[in-house]
Design an enzyme around this catalytic site. Structure first.
Site, PDB file in Angstrom:
ATOM      1  N   SER A 129       0.726  -1.207   0.045  1.00  0.00           N
ATOM      2  CA  SER A 129      -0.023   0.009  -0.206  1.00  0.00           C
ATOM      3  C   SER A 129       1.036   1.320   0.095  1.00  0.00           C
ATOM      4  O   SER A 129       0.405   2.147  -0.679  1.00  0.00           O
ATOM      5  CB  SER A 129      -0.959   0.059   1.284  1.00  0.00           C
ATOM      6  OG  SER A 129      -0.166  -0.038   2.424  1.00  0.00           O
ATOM      7  N   ASN A 167       7.746  -7.980   1.558  1.00  0.00           N
ATOM      8  CA  ASN A 167       7.984  -6.817   1.597  1.00  0.00           C
ATOM      9  C   ASN A 167       7.630  -6.315   3.093  1.00  0.00           C
ATOM     10  O   ASN A 167       8.085  -5.469   3.639  1.00  0.00           O
ATOM     11  CB  ASN A 167       7.828  -5.953   0.606  1.00  0.00           C
ATOM     12  CG  ASN A 167       7.648  -4.371   0.986  1.00  0.00           C
ATOM     13  OD1 ASN A 167       8.718  -3.898   1.100  1.00  0.00           O
ATOM     14  ND2 ASN A 167       6.690  -3.840   1.382  1.00  0.00           N
ATOM     15  N   TYR A 192      13.737  -5.096  16.892  1.00  0.00           N
ATOM     16  CA  TYR A 192      13.472  -5.149  15.408  1.00  0.00           C
ATOM     17  C   TYR A 192      14.779  -5.658  14.666  1.00  0.00           C
ATOM     18  O   TYR A 192      14.570  -6.568  13.561  1.00  0.00           O
ATOM     19  CB  TYR A 192      13.225  -3.761  14.851  1.00  0.00           C
ATOM     20  CG  TYR A 192      13.313  -3.467  13.320  1.00  0.00           C
ATOM     21  CD1 TYR A 192      12.194  -3.944  12.536  1.00  0.00           C
ATOM     22  CD2 TYR A 192      14.488  -2.797  12.441  1.00  0.00           C
ATOM     23  CE1 TYR A 192      12.213  -3.695  11.310  1.00  0.00           C
ATOM     24  CE2 TYR A 192      14.394  -2.783  11.353  1.00  0.00           C
ATOM     25  CZ  TYR A 192      13.373  -2.998  10.696  1.00  0.00           C
ATOM     26  OH  TYR A 192      13.280  -2.963   9.193  1.00  0.00           O
TER      27      TYR A 192
END
Length: 255
Positions: free
Chosen positions: A15, A92, A161
């Protein structure tokens, strides 16, 4: 890229940012791209823009919450029914929360694992099974990694992360080894960008926009299209070339 014209690519997190740039570039080059995200409205807008631009491919929006395995499996079932299957899988989608190891929220850690590690692994598995059942021997699985998957930066907010991205490094190499053991020519690659000017950093520091602005002000960041170009480079490699990883930095980025 000529051999990919008319074939099917799945791009997760399509998006915005890198995912959107990759999806549009593959459509421009003639592929049928299934772009998935929770916010499918933005992909619908991109699809209309691609059509208006006269791109030879097509962008097919698909709403999917990648933290829900049932939704992922339903997406692959729909792709099989409507488009026969996936020839290229571009994992992705990814996210980060500023949650240090000594004080972070468990729920945020789980969310990063669910999207960055588990969803990626499920999509890679299902993409391979789709290729295998159709005797597709030249498919490609591309995992969007990060420089954080190769080194641990001195930034406590990004340490968890970084752990998920180190997992992506290991998973991509594991995929390569398992694919070779299956005597297939399906390839696995990860692409590891540094600072890219997208919504990623502003989402990471959603309560402190000045921090995100400071990171982009420190160096001239890469653009999403730069990473999309790396994807097409990987897909354009001749069959006898296996690109394991591409590490990308902004020229001014020190580490």
């Amino acid at each position: 890229m000529e051999r990919w014209r008319g074939r099917v690519a799945l791009v997760t997190g399509a998006s915005v940012g890198i995912g959107a740039a990759v999806a549009v570039e593959l459509v421009r080059l003639g592929m049928k791209v299934v772009g998935c995200a929770r916010d499918v409205g933005k992909i619908q807008k991109l699809a209309a823009e691609c059509q208006s631009a006269g791109h030879p491919g097509v962008l097919v929006p698909f709403k999917c919450d990648l933290t829900n395995e049932e939704e992922i499996l339903s997406m692959f079932a729909a792709i099989k029914e409507q488009h026969k299957g996936v020839d290229v899988c571009i994992n992705n989608a990814g996210l980060s929360h500023p949650e240090p190891l000594l004080s972070g929220k468990t729920s945020s850690w789980k969310n990063m694992i669910d999207v960055n590690v588990l969803a990626l692994s499920i999509c890679a598995r299902e993409a391979y099974q789709s290729m295998k059942e159709r005797n597709v021997d030249d498919g490609h699985i591309i995992n969007m990694n990060s420089l954080c998957g190769h080194q641990v930066f001195s930034l406590a907010d990004a340490h968890f992360y970084s752990a998920t991205k180190h997992a992506v490094t290991a998973l991509t190499e594991g995929l390569r080894q398992e694919l070779r053991a299956e005597n297939t020519h399906i390839r696995a690659t990860c692409i590891s960008p540094g600072v890219v000017e997208t919504e990623f950093m502003s989402r990471f520091y959603n309560d402190s926009p000045e921090k995100a602005a400071g990171i982009y002000a420190a160096v001239k960041p890469m653009k999403a299209i730069d990473v999309a170009s790396a994807v097409t480079y990987v897909l354009s490699a001749p069959p006898h070339v296996q690109i394991g990883d591409i590490q990308m930095r902004a020229t001014e980025q020190v580490s």
